[in-house]
Design an enzyme around this catalytic site. Structure first.
Site, PDB file in Angstrom:
ATOM      1  N   TYR A 180      15.004  37.539 -65.278  1.00 46.21           N
ATOM      2  CA  TYR A 180      14.098  38.638 -65.189  1.00 46.21           C
ATOM      3  C   TYR A 180      14.132  39.732 -66.215  1.00 46.21           C
ATOM      4  CZ  TYR A 180      11.387  37.243 -61.196  1.00 46.21           C
ATOM      5  OH  TYR A 180      10.418  35.665 -60.587  1.00 46.21           O
ATOM      6  N   HIS A 191       8.086  30.110 -60.790  1.00 47.00           N
ATOM      7  CA  HIS A 191       6.596  30.625 -60.125  1.00 47.00           C
ATOM      8  C   HIS A 191       6.286  32.183 -60.677  1.00 47.00           C
ATOM      9  CE1 HIS A 191      10.059  32.499 -58.202  1.00 47.00           C
ATOM     10  NE2 HIS A 191       9.254  33.832 -58.800  1.00 47.00           N
ATOM     11  N   TYR A 250      15.002  29.280 -60.754  1.00 48.62           N
ATOM     12  CA  TYR A 250      16.286  30.407 -60.205  1.00 48.62           C
ATOM     13  C   TYR A 250      16.912  31.028 -58.667  1.00 48.62           C
ATOM     14  CZ  TYR A 250      16.722  35.820 -59.543  1.00 48.62           C
ATOM     15  OH  TYR A 250      17.217  36.889 -59.052  1.00 48.62           O
ATOM     16  N   HIS A 288       4.426  35.773 -59.974  1.00 50.63           N
ATOM     17  CA  HIS A 288       3.546  36.265 -59.000  1.00 50.63           C
ATOM     18  C   HIS A 288       2.568  37.167 -59.733  1.00 50.63           C
ATOM     19  CE1 HIS A 288       8.141  36.773 -56.616  1.00 50.63           C
ATOM     20  NE2 HIS A 288       8.572  37.040 -57.922  1.00 50.63           N
ATOM     21  N   ARG A 302      14.870  28.999 -56.232  1.00 53.65           N
ATOM     22  CA  ARG A 302      13.259  29.411 -56.748  1.00 53.65           C
ATOM     23  C   ARG A 302      12.360  28.018 -57.106  1.00 53.65           C
ATOM     24  NH1 ARG A 302      10.171  33.392 -54.688  1.00 53.65           N
ATOM     25  NH2 ARG A 302       8.801  31.183 -53.992  1.00 53.65           N
TER      26      ARG A 302
END
Lengths: 242, 206
Positions: free
Chosen positions: A108, A160, A147, A162, A157
């Site tokens: 990120y 994905h 991640y 958000h 994770r």
């Protein structure tokens, strides 16, 4: 004063509970008392309205909105598209849809993210758009990578994106996550598994959409978003009906 | 078998996660990407009424401040009108009634500048005391939490408020009331939110 038409009650057994032991952070951040149920008033059936003055036309293109001129982010080029609907299957037009995600390596662009996978100099990771008059929206981006996160020692994770949606009223406000068809990490993820009903999880998984894929350019996934429906006013005060 | 009800199901909520700022407040995540970030100005320059600041921290079940929260406010103007086509009346040009703030990464403090809302008509002709609707998301919060901010200098209206009256335990009503103070000639309301445990804030299923 007319009686406002309410939105359908949220099915709290379909949504995840506040306390889900497997997702450790929820333990100290979940209320212990029950929620107090409200019959809706103007405070709940109104909400912010956004227009084309609020955003720029290129804000929904993550392939270009943070890239140097002539450059592109590294990763699988995808289109994410779908409709914003309500529980009555009616389109929700002109509503703000915002997304954020990691880059192709699962990193990120956030000063708190210390994962060793590198930042992509041409990828910011956020986008926004308004649904059109039919509730339709789309983004161009790269497919995010899995991640790792500190929950259990070896939690990852699934890929994905958000998603944040407003709808027409503050009571429809929703943040969720979109997953990708066929990802084996979905079944292993404690955040996904906060959702008790497998059918509710399936609804968060975007299928591959070859019909919307642009040959030799960008592959597509389809993701419809359903917001709370609204009670018919026919039985209350607007005899003209819906 | 009876016919099937053919309603769609609402998309299930998921946590906003620790990096919510990337999408909703990228400047705070550490990069500028949008010409205009949304939600920084609730009332605009033309709004009438008393200018106020509302601030606080969000506290978890261990008593620690939560430092990765995003809060959204939704309120009427000083005349009690929402900036929404279904609410009768006019708001001042530039009055949006909606705001978005994040907590400080070091201290967990949040705050926003706005105008004090007027009373809004509630259900069955019962007036609601002035309040700001608040929606809270964060890592560890699976579904956004709804609460309301009322004001300590509106004791009479608060006592008659139909929503406040739904909170059966009078001792819990106080968790919804922001405390008024003055600082450098400015009106500041303090509204700390306790997610869990002693003094747990009242949250609503709206």
């Amino acid at each position: 004063m007319t009686k406002p038409a309410e939105y359908y009650q949220r099915d709290r057994e379909w949504h995840p509970p506040a306390l889900a032991q497997g997702y450790k952070t929820s333990v100290a951040r979940s209320p212990r008392y029950s929620l107090i149920s409200l019959e809706q008033s103007a405070s709940e059936i109104t909400g912010p309205v956004f227009g084309h003055n609020d955003i720029d036309p290129g804000d929904n293109d993550l392939l270009t909105n943070y890239a140097q001129a002539g450059e592109s982010p590294i990763g699988e080029r995808i289109i994410v598209h779908g409709r914003v609907l309500d529980e009555n299957a009616r389109p929700v037009p002109n509503t703000l849809v915002e997304i954020w995600q990691a880059n192709a390596g699962g990193r990120y662009r956030h000063k708190k993210d210390m994962y060793l996978a590198p930042i992509d100099p041409n990828f910011g990771g956020c986008g926004r758009t308004l649904s059109d008059e039919n509730g339709y929206y789309f983004f161009r981006t790269v497919k995010p990578g899995a991640y790792p996160w500190r929950n259990w020692v070896n939690n990852w994770r699934p890929a994905h994106i958000h998603i944040s949606v407003f709808g027409s009223s503050f009571s429809q406000r929703l943040i969720t996550q979109m997953y990708f068809e066929g990802d084996p990490l979905i079944a292993k993820c404690p955040i996904v598994q906060t959702i008790p009903d497998p059918a509710a999880i399936d609804q968060l998984i975007a299928p591959l959409d070859l019909n919307a894929t642009i040959p030799l350019d960008t592959i597509a996934y389809k993701f419809d978003i359903v917001l709370r429906g609204r009670r018919s006013t026919l039985f209350e005060n607007r005899l003209e009906g819906n | 078998m009876p016919q099937k009800l053919d309603y769609l199901k609402e998309t299930a909520s998921q946590t906003a996660g620790p990096y919510v700022h990337i999408g909703l407040a990228p400047g705070a995540a550490g990069f500028d990407i949008y010409e205009r970030e949304l939600g920084w100005d609730i009332a605009g320059p033309n709004a009438g009424g008393e200018r106020i600041r509302v601030e606080g921290v969000v506290i978890d079940g261990t008593g620690s401040p939560v430092k990765d929260v995003l809060l959204e406010a939704w309120q009427a103007n000083a005349e009690g009108v929402y900036a929404h086509p279904e609410h009768e009346g006019q708001v001042e040009e530039g009055f949006r009634g909606w705001g978005r703030v994040i907590t400080d990464f070091e201290t967990g403090e949040w705050g926003f500048d706005t105008v004090k809302p007027g009373p809004v008509m509630g259900r069955n002709g019962r007036m609601m005391a002035p309040h700001i609707n608040l929606w809270i998301v964060a890592r560890g919060v699976n579904v956004g939490l709804n609460t309301r901010i009322y004001f300590s200098d509106e004791a009479e209206a608060n006592a008659a408020d139909p929503v406040m009256g739904l909170v059966e335990w009078e001792v819990r009503r106080q968790t919804l009331v922001a405390e008024r103070a003055e600082r450098d000639g400015k009106v500041v309301y303090r509204f700390d939110i306790r997610l869990q445990g002693d003094g747990e804030t009242v949250f609503f299923d709206v």
